[in-house]
Design a protein around this motif. Structure first.
Motif, PDB file in Angstrom:
ATOM      1  N   HIS A 216     -23.223 -48.454 -37.443  1.00 25.70           N
ATOM      2  CA  HIS A 216     -23.036 -47.354 -36.488  1.00 25.70           C
ATOM      3  C   HIS A 216     -21.890 -46.424 -36.881  1.00 25.70           C
TER       4      HIS A 216
ATOM      5  N   ARG B 276     -21.810 -43.611 -38.502  1.00 23.97           N
ATOM      6  CA  ARG B 276     -22.051 -42.180 -38.269  1.00 23.97           C
ATOM      7  C   ARG B 276     -21.830 -41.814 -36.803  1.00 23.97           C
ATOM      8  N   SER B 277     -22.249 -42.683 -35.906  1.00 26.41           N
ATOM      9  CA  SER B 277     -22.034 -42.421 -34.481  1.00 26.41           C
ATOM     10  C   SER B 277     -20.543 -42.434 -34.149  1.00 26.41           C
TER      11      SER B 277
ATOM     12  N   ALA C  48     -18.928 -39.287 -35.281  1.00 28.38           N
ATOM     13  CA  ALA C  48     -19.147 -38.187 -34.339  1.00 28.38           C
ATOM     14  C   ALA C  48     -18.159 -38.264 -33.177  1.00 28.38           C
ATOM     15  N   VAL C  49     -17.900 -39.478 -32.704  1.00 25.67           N
ATOM     16  CA  VAL C  49     -16.922 -39.664 -31.627  1.00 25.67           C
ATOM     17  C   VAL C  49     -15.539 -39.211 -32.085  1.00 25.67           C
TER      18      VAL C  49
END
Length: 313
Positions: A177, A179-180, A183-184
């Protein structure tokens, strides 16, 4: 029937795509764009385009991500300097991911390979890669600082260098995770800044200082451990490479720049072991141990350190 190694196999497969166009493009964006923001940062700071909200976001996100890299990715996951309860383990892995230096398993694999071949052939980021002449060291310095990440040369194979983390369901999931979480890391400062200032201006300055400037500063401090600390610095301990202590990076790196001791005794939980050497990450580990979150901490052994002192120290 699914085997216990399934999460690791999935994570390993994920890393096979790291060299793809999307991943390579993201690496360039994460490094180059924030770096380009440093020049206008000085202009905007001088012009007053910075408020206490921006400074707060810059400092808080910087400390979180620096702790995630130094205490988590480096001392805990790479070298096993201490063991952590599951909650702390997950928190450190997430905090390290927010630094945008790559998934935890990839980072650990590369760093373990670095220690195996430190400043020798096979080292992913030695500044002595091209030789010892002035031009060779200059070229090697640039490569060690950021080039090895941008061009993806000599990256480590996670199956070989980090099989323990591939088998860890938490580490495998957090790596998948990445990439997620990236983004955060990119968007959270803008969101918080906008809410604190109740304006789009607050969101813009929050993104500029809390994301771009913070990421650039964080990256170049980390990269400096690979480059500067392997070219210069004092060497009070015997190590099989050229690692040195660089005092003026100690605060910003939270103790990671006491690099000579680290390479002399890689599993030691404290890198700044001499008088006056500030080591914030070691302090964090100590507090975590006192709270019961960290255990089996490998604190400095004075007899062992004494045997590693150089004759000129």
């Amino acid at each position: 029937m699914a085997s216990a190694a399934d999460p690791g196999d999935s994570a390993a497969s994920e890393f096979q795509a790291v060299g793809g166009r999307l991943e390579r493009g993201l690496i360039w964006v994460f490094i180059v764009v924030p770096t380009l923001a440093l020049l206008p940062a000085m202009y905007f700071a001088w012009g007053g385009w910075i408020g206490w909200h921006d400074l707060l976001l810059l400092v808080v996100f910087y400390v979180i991500t620096t702790t995630g890299i130094g205490t988590g990715y480096h001392r805990c996951f790479t070298h096993g300097s201490f063991k952590s309860k599951r909650g702390l383990k997950i928190a450190l892995a997430i905090a390290g991911s927010l630094a945008l230096e790559g998934p935890v398993i990839r980072w650990v694999a590369d760093h373990r390979k670095h220690h195996k071949f430190s400043d020798r052939e096979g080292d992913p980021h030695s500044p002595w890669r091209y030789g010892t002449t002035a031009w060779a060291v200059t070229k090697g310095f640039v490569f060690a600082h950021a080039g090895w990440v941008l061009w993806g040369v000599d990256r480590a194979e996670p199956r070989h260098y980090a099989p323990d983390l591939l088998r860890d369901r938490d580490m495998a999931a957090i790596s998948r995770h990445f990439r997620s979480l990236a983004a955060v890391s990119l968007l959270a400062p803008a969101l918080i800044g906008g809410l604190l200032d109740r304006s789009w201006h607050g969101a813009a300055t929050g993104f500029f200082w809390g994301t771009l400037v913070r990421v650039a500063l964080m990256h170049h401090v980390t990269f400096s451990i690979n480059s500067i600390c392997h070219v210069t610095g004092k060497k009070p301990f015997e190590a099989r490479d050229r690692s040195g202590n660089v005092w003026w990076l100690a605060i910003l790196s939270q103790g990671e720049s006491w690099h000579n001791l680290h390479h002399a005794d890689p599993t030691c939980a404290r890198h700044g072991v001499l008088k006056g050497q500030i080591d914030i990450n070691a302090w964090i580990i100590r507090r975590s141990e006192q709270l019961g979150w960290a255990y089996d901490v490998k604190w400095p052994d004075q007899d062992r350190l004494g045997k590693k002192r150089t004759a000129t120290a």
